[in-house]
Design a protein around this motif. Sequence first.
Motif, mmCIF file in Angstrom:
data_model
loop_
_atom_site.group_PDB
_atom_site.id
_atom_site.type_symbol
_atom_site.label_atom_id
_atom_site.label_comp_id
_atom_site.label_asym_id
_atom_site.label_seq_id
_atom_site.Cartn_x
_atom_site.Cartn_y
_atom_site.Cartn_z
ATOM 1 N N ALA A 160 -0.160 15.455 -2.250
ATOM 2 C CA ALA A 160 0.522 15.093 -1.005
ATOM 3 C C ALA A 160 -0.410 15.252 0.192
ATOM 4 O O ALA A 160 -0.434 14.402 1.094
ATOM 5 C CB ALA A 160 1.775 15.944 -0.823
ATOM 6 N N MET A 161 -1.199 16.326 0.227
ATOM 7 C CA MET A 161 -2.149 16.529 1.328
ATOM 8 C C MET A 161 -3.240 15.461 1.288
ATOM 9 O O MET A 161 -3.695 14.991 2.336
ATOM 10 C CB MET A 161 -2.781 17.923 1.242
ATOM 11 C CG MET A 161 -1.843 19.053 1.574
ATOM 12 S SD MET A 161 -2.642 20.671 1.652
ATOM 13 C CE MET A 161 -3.374 20.842 0.046
ATOM 14 N N SER A 162 -3.665 15.088 0.101
ATOM 15 C CA SER A 162 -4.738 14.107 -0.039
ATOM 16 C C SER A 162 -4.318 12.730 0.462
ATOM 17 O O SER A 162 -5.138 11.981 0.984
ATOM 18 C CB SER A 162 -5.174 14.012 -1.503
ATOM 19 O OG SER A 162 -5.696 15.250 -1.928
ATOM 20 N N ARG A 163 -3.065 12.396 0.281
ATOM 21 C CA ARG A 163 -2.583 11.084 0.727
ATOM 22 C C ARG A 163 -2.657 10.927 2.237
ATOM 23 O O ARG A 163 -2.811 9.818 2.736
ATOM 24 C CB ARG A 163 -1.147 10.850 0.253
ATOM 25 C CG ARG A 163 -1.048 10.447 -1.199
ATOM 26 C CD ARG A 163 0.342 9.964 -1.544
ATOM 27 N NE ARG A 163 1.319 11.032 -1.551
ATOM 28 C CZ ARG A 163 1.574 11.814 -2.590
ATOM 29 N NH1 ARG A 163 0.910 11.648 -3.709
ATOM 30 N NH2 ARG A 163 2.472 12.760 -2.528
ATOM 31 N N THR A 164 -2.543 12.025 2.959
ATOM 32 C CA THR A 164 -2.555 11.941 4.421
ATOM 33 C C THR A 164 -3.903 12.309 5.028
ATOM 34 O O THR A 164 -4.050 12.293 6.238
ATOM 35 C CB THR A 164 -1.474 12.867 5.018
ATOM 36 O OG1 THR A 164 -1.740 14.212 4.611
ATOM 37 C CG2 THR A 164 -0.088 12.455 4.565
ATOM 38 N N SER A 165 -4.889 12.618 4.174
ATOM 39 C CA SER A 165 -6.206 12.987 4.699
ATOM 40 C C SER A 165 -6.972 11.721 5.093
ATOM 41 O O SER A 165 -6.715 10.635 4.580
ATOM 42 C CB SER A 165 -6.982 13.788 3.665
ATOM 43 O OG SER A 165 -7.267 12.987 2.548
ATOM 44 N N PRO A 166 -7.927 11.869 6.003
ATOM 45 C CA PRO A 166 -8.709 10.696 6.403
ATOM 46 C C PRO A 166 -9.556 10.188 5.248
ATOM 47 O O PRO A 166 -9.918 10.940 4.342
ATOM 48 C CB PRO A 166 -9.593 11.217 7.543
ATOM 49 C CG PRO A 166 -9.575 12.689 7.425
ATOM 50 C CD PRO A 166 -8.316 13.065 6.718
#
Length: 89
Positions: A58-64
């Motif tokens: 989930a964090m990776s999906r919103t990372s640049p």
Amino acid sequence: MSLQPEISQRDLRLRSKEIMDAVEDGQSYTVTRDGREIGELVPLRRRRRFVSRTEFAAMSRTSPGFDLERLRAEQEAVLDGDLDDPYAR
């Protein structure tokens, strides 16, 4: 007046083990002396050592985004192209 339970300085002194065990379990207290608030006992935030796969995804999906070619170009601009081999004789 605070929302957390109040304990007197005397109670803290007499019941310190019981109170510290409660703090360790997440309970916060306001400490009073002569009916006046003088401090707070709050549990320390514990650092997490593990992130679940689901949370990481989930964090990776919103990372640049990551541009590998741009990173390599920036490294080449900073680094000397003739790096010495530390194991060469």
